[in-house]
Design a protein around this motif. Structure first.
Motif, short mmCIF file in Angstrom:
data_model
loop_
_atom_site.label_atom_id
_atom_site.label_comp_id
_atom_site.label_asym_id
_atom_site.label_seq_id
_atom_site.Cartn_x
_atom_site.Cartn_y
_atom_site.Cartn_z
N LEU A 1 0.90 -1.07 0.11
CA LEU A 1 0.07 0.05 -0.07
C LEU A 1 0.93 1.32 -0.15
N VAL A 2 0.88 2.09 -0.92
CA VAL A 2 1.88 3.31 -0.96
C VAL A 2 0.90 4.37 -1.03
N ALA A 3 1.28 5.45 -0.24
CA ALA A 3 0.58 6.69 -0.17
C ALA A 3 1.63 7.82 -0.85
N LEU A 4 0.93 8.33 -1.80
CA LEU A 4 1.90 9.53 -2.52
C LEU A 4 1.66 10.75 -2.10
N VAL A 5 2.51 11.52 -1.58
CA VAL A 5 2.14 12.69 -0.95
C VAL A 5 3.10 13.90 -1.50
N GLY A 6 2.69 15.09 -1.62
CA GLY A 6 3.17 16.12 -2.22
C GLY A 6 2.32 17.44 -2.20
N LEU A 7 3.11 18.29 -2.47
CA LEU A 7 2.31 19.78 -2.65
C LEU A 7 1.39 19.61 -3.85
N SER A 8 0.53 20.56 -3.41
CA SER A 8 -0.47 20.71 -4.55
C SER A 8 -0.11 21.15 -5.97
N GLY A 9 -0.37 20.26 -6.91
CA GLY A 9 0.24 20.74 -8.10
C GLY A 9 1.47 19.97 -8.35
N SER A 10 1.95 19.11 -7.46
CA SER A 10 3.24 18.33 -7.66
C SER A 10 3.20 17.39 -8.56
N GLY A 11 2.07 17.01 -9.00
CA GLY A 11 1.85 15.82 -9.93
C GLY A 11 1.26 14.40 -9.43
N LYS A 12 0.56 14.61 -8.41
CA LYS A 12 0.28 13.22 -7.87
C LYS A 12 -1.02 12.57 -8.68
N THR A 13 -1.86 13.59 -8.94
CA THR A 13 -3.02 13.01 -9.72
C THR A 13 -2.64 12.72 -11.17
N THR A 14 -1.77 13.63 -11.74
CA THR A 14 -1.05 13.15 -12.93
C THR A 14 -0.64 11.73 -13.04
N LEU A 15 0.19 11.54 -12.05
CA LEU A 15 0.83 10.20 -11.91
C LEU A 15 -0.18 9.08 -11.98
N VAL A 16 -1.24 9.15 -11.42
CA VAL A 16 -2.20 8.20 -11.33
C VAL A 16 -3.06 8.37 -12.63
N ALA A 17 -3.40 9.55 -13.12
CA ALA A 17 -3.94 9.40 -14.65
C ALA A 17 -3.08 8.71 -15.50
N LEU A 18 -1.58 8.94 -15.54
CA LEU A 18 -0.86 8.36 -16.34
C LEU A 18 -1.06 6.79 -16.24
N LEU A 19 -0.98 6.27 -15.08
CA LEU A 19 -0.99 4.86 -14.52
C LEU A 19 -2.57 4.30 -15.24
N GLY A 20 -3.56 5.08 -15.24
CA GLY A 20 -4.59 4.49 -15.37
C GLY A 20 -4.74 4.68 -17.27
N ARG A 21 -3.85 5.21 -17.67
CA ARG A 21 -3.74 5.56 -19.11
C ARG A 21 -4.63 6.37 -19.66
N LEU A 22 -5.01 7.36 -19.17
CA LEU A 22 -5.85 8.44 -19.55
C LEU A 22 -5.08 9.32 -20.51
N TYR A 23 -3.54 9.43 -20.36
CA TYR A 23 -2.76 10.10 -21.07
C TYR A 23 -1.43 9.08 -21.15
N ASP A 24 -0.77 9.28 -22.39
CA ASP A 24 0.53 8.57 -22.31
C ASP A 24 1.53 9.30 -22.14
N PRO A 25 2.77 9.11 -21.34
CA PRO A 25 3.78 10.01 -21.28
C PRO A 25 4.56 10.46 -22.63
N ASN A 26 5.17 11.51 -22.54
CA ASN A 26 5.79 12.19 -23.48
C ASN A 26 7.26 11.40 -23.74
N GLU A 27 7.89 11.18 -22.41
CA GLU A 27 9.33 10.66 -22.31
C GLU A 27 9.18 9.36 -21.45
N GLY A 28 10.00 8.37 -21.49
CA GLY A 28 9.87 7.41 -20.55
C GLY A 28 8.88 6.31 -20.72
N SER A 29 8.81 5.29 -19.97
CA SER A 29 7.69 4.35 -20.17
C SER A 29 7.30 4.25 -18.62
N ILE A 30 6.02 3.62 -18.69
CA ILE A 30 5.31 3.12 -17.45
C ILE A 30 5.16 1.33 -17.61
#
Ligand SMILES: Nc1ncnc2c1ncn2[C@@H]1O[C@H](COP(=O)(O)OP(=O)(O)O)[C@@H](O)[C@H]1O
Ligand SMILES: [Mg+2]
Length: 583
Positions: A470-499
């Motif tokens: 169980l992993v909790a991802l914690v960071g300032l607002s706008g630091s990219g937590k939701t974005t990371l989860v959105a990429l994991l759900g493949r709502l978007y694909d990363p521009n560089e690198g891979s998941i």
């Protein structure tokens, strides 16, 4: 696999406590790693209409933009008055400039042909009825003149004109029934086409990439789905159908006139051609204004939808007046487009009527000269004038309908643009894995939202989430937590690198297969207007009542669900449950 990404401290804490409780009963999963939350203070500033939180748009910014005045003479001002532009927030920047200049008949007609293709039989029947109605109506003046002049001759009895009147009665009844059948068929066709077009557009929209929805507003899209689709298909049922009928009658009338007197016929035809010229010119103006009108309608719809769905925020901040003003400014802009449409239409009607009635004067003048020289009888001239009237009326109505077809072309452009877009890569098929543990690795992932290409939401992120943790991802607002989860759900694909999921690139996996392994509790939950049961089972059509209740018990929701008026069958509205209960 479970990733919790939350901004709100209390939800975060209550979730953490809840998961601690779950974890005690499921020792196979290792405990939560506690991370201290850092909070950024909420910044408020005074605004004229009350207090607004920094980062939200001031109310006036979504109203139509006003432009600075220039010094122009009357003619230049008149020309400028006709230059219309679509509102920026609904315009599609690339295609817009040229699409206002060029007509798009072919794409519209090929789309209409495709929409009507399954109803070929009904369309043929409708066309047969249309031709019968047009031809029978065309014959009416001929028999009417015949009846009048047969009664005027010497030695007339009832028997002289009775057969003609009987024929005329029969013809009129036939015309009535044929017109009714034509109207019935075309309106059924219209309904079916609207249904198909809306279904196609909707199917296309739900498959669009997440970035598309970042750049478009829901109110605008629903306006496309409702008003624009209706405007597009209406053109087959009413405009094209009536235009064809009238053209058919005009052509028939011209043929008849040519048989009566070729020279007068040519003169009439010349005036008709002038009429067509006027129509084509005005039709182009109508197409442009209609397109801008539909866009402005979509923008105003967006404002209405936004304000009504945020009614609580509006009440809390006391901005009813501002919102009313914002909506009104869009209505005024729509009115100003409508004013140009009305002015243009007025000019078209005036020139159209004058030209069409002038035709009759020309025919009369030529006819009177012919009677004077004894080359034509009074009966022939009366007959002739009836048909000149017929032809000019038919061409004028056909022109009127052609103008509306041009408006439909204008309305269709956005719909066709939307229909032409391909579905998102993120709903594509791909490989499936025989077994799935849930190990996730972000390898050097960078990402920019397509709507904000200059802003790096994620910058070379490397992260490994082991399976069963169980992993909790914690960071300032706008630091990219939701974005990371959105990429994991493949709502978007990363521009560089891979998941990598179980060491397989997410992009090569079958998207729907992968999503069946993901559960999501969203940050801003919205429920569908369906029963609680259907909302819980959403995306899992084979879930049984026992599965649903077990899930609800696991999420600590069973108790409050059973207290709802109809328990699991209660249809939820967005306001019925609290934010936490919705989660
Ligand atoms: N749909 C979007 N379109 C454009 N930019 C976005 C979008 N969502 C988030 N961003 C931007 O991406 C960055 C990361 O946002 P997000 O992942 O939502 O942060 P958080 O850590 O608070 O969940 C922010 O700067 C935000 O402004
Ligand atoms: Mg977030």
């Amino acid at each position: 696999l479970f990733v919790a990404a939350h901004d709100s401290t209390d939800t975060m804490l209550s979730n953490a406590l809840y998961h601690q409780k779950v974890l005690q009963s499921r020792p196979a999963i290792s405990p939560v790693v506690p991370v201290r939350l850092r909070r950024r203070p909420l910044v408020c500033r005074n605004a004229s209409a009350g207090v607004s939180i920094v980062g939200t748009q001031p109310p006036a910014s979504n109203g139509p933009a006003s432009q600075p005045e220039e010094k122009l003479n009357t003619w230049q001002r008149w020309c400028k008055w006709w230059q219309l532009e679509s509102p920026e927030n609904v315009a599609n920047s690339d295609s817009d400039a040229d699409s206002l200049k060029t007509s798009k008949f072919l794409p519209l007609f090929s789309k209409l042909a495709q929409l009507i293709a399954p109803d070929k039989k009904m369309l043929s029947a409708a066309c047969v009825f249309m031709v019968c109605a047009a031809m029978s109506e065309l014959a009416i003046p001929h028999f009417a003149t015949k009846a009048i002049f047969s009664a005027a001759g010497p030695g007339v009895t009832h028997a002289t004109f009775e057969p003609t009147l009987k024929l005329l009665t029969g013809l009129i009844c036939f015309y009535g029934f044929m017109s009714a059948a034509r109207g019935y068929c075309f309106s059924i066709l219209n309904n079916r086409m609207t249904m198909r077009l809306r279904a196609q557009l909707f199917a296309n929209l739900v498959r669009r990439e997440a970035a598309f929805f970042d750049g478009s507003e829901v109110g605008t899209l629903t306006s496309r789905l409702q008003a624009d689709c209706q405007a597009v298909t209406k053109c087959v049922a009413t405009n094209l159908n009536i235009a064809f009928r009238n053209m058919l009658q005009a052509v028939g009338g011209v043929v008849y006139l040519a048989m009566l007197s070729p020279s007068i016929c040519m003169a009439t035809l010349g005036v008709c051609i002038l009429l067509w010229g006027i129509t084509l010119f005005y039709g182009e103006v109508a197409r442009r204004t209609q397109k801008v009108y539909q866009d402005t309608l979509a923008a105003s719809n967006q404002v209405a939808e936004e304000v009504l769905s945020l009614s609580r925020v509006v009440r809390t901040f006391g901005t009813e007046g501002n919102e009313e003003g914002r909506y009104k400014s869009w209505l005024e802009r729509m009115y100003s487009v409508g004013l140009r449409q009305a002015t243009g239409y007025g000019m078209f009607v005036a020139s159209g009527y004058i030209v069409s009635y002038m035709t009759k004067v020309v025919a009369l003048a030529l006819g009177c000269v012919s009677i004077m020289h004894g080359t034509m009888t009074a009966e022939q001239l009366t007959n002739f004038i009836f048909y000149v009237e017929f032809v000019t009326y038919a061409s004028l109505s056909a022109c009127d309908e052609v103008v509306e077809v041009m408006e439909a072309v204008g309305a269709s452009e956005r719909v066709l643009e939307l229909l032409a877009a391909p579905p998102a890569d993120q709903v594509a098929a791909g490989t499936t894995l025989p077994s799935f543990s849930g190990k996730v690795e972000f390898r050097d992932v960078s990402f920019r939202y397509p709507t904000r290409p200059n802003h790096k939401a994620l910058d070379h992120v490397n992260l490994t989430l082991p399976a069963g943790k169980l992993v909790a991802l914690v960071g300032l607002s706008g630091s990219g937590k939701t974005t990371l989860v959105a990429l994991l759900g493949r709502l978007y694909d990363p521009n560089e690198g891979s998941i990598l999921v179980d060491d397989t690139d997410l992009r090569s996996l079958d998207a729907s297969w992968f999503r069946r392994h993901i559960g999501v509790v969203s940050q801003e939950p919205r429920l569908f207007g369906m029963s609680v049961r259907d909302n819980i089972a959403y995306g899992t059509p084979d879930a049984t009542q026992a599965d649903i209740e077990a899930a609800a018990r696991d999420a600590n929701a069973h108790d409050f669900i059973t207290q709802l008026p109809k328990g699991y069958d209660t249809v939820v509205t967005d306001k019925l449950l609290s934010g936490g209960q919705k989660q």
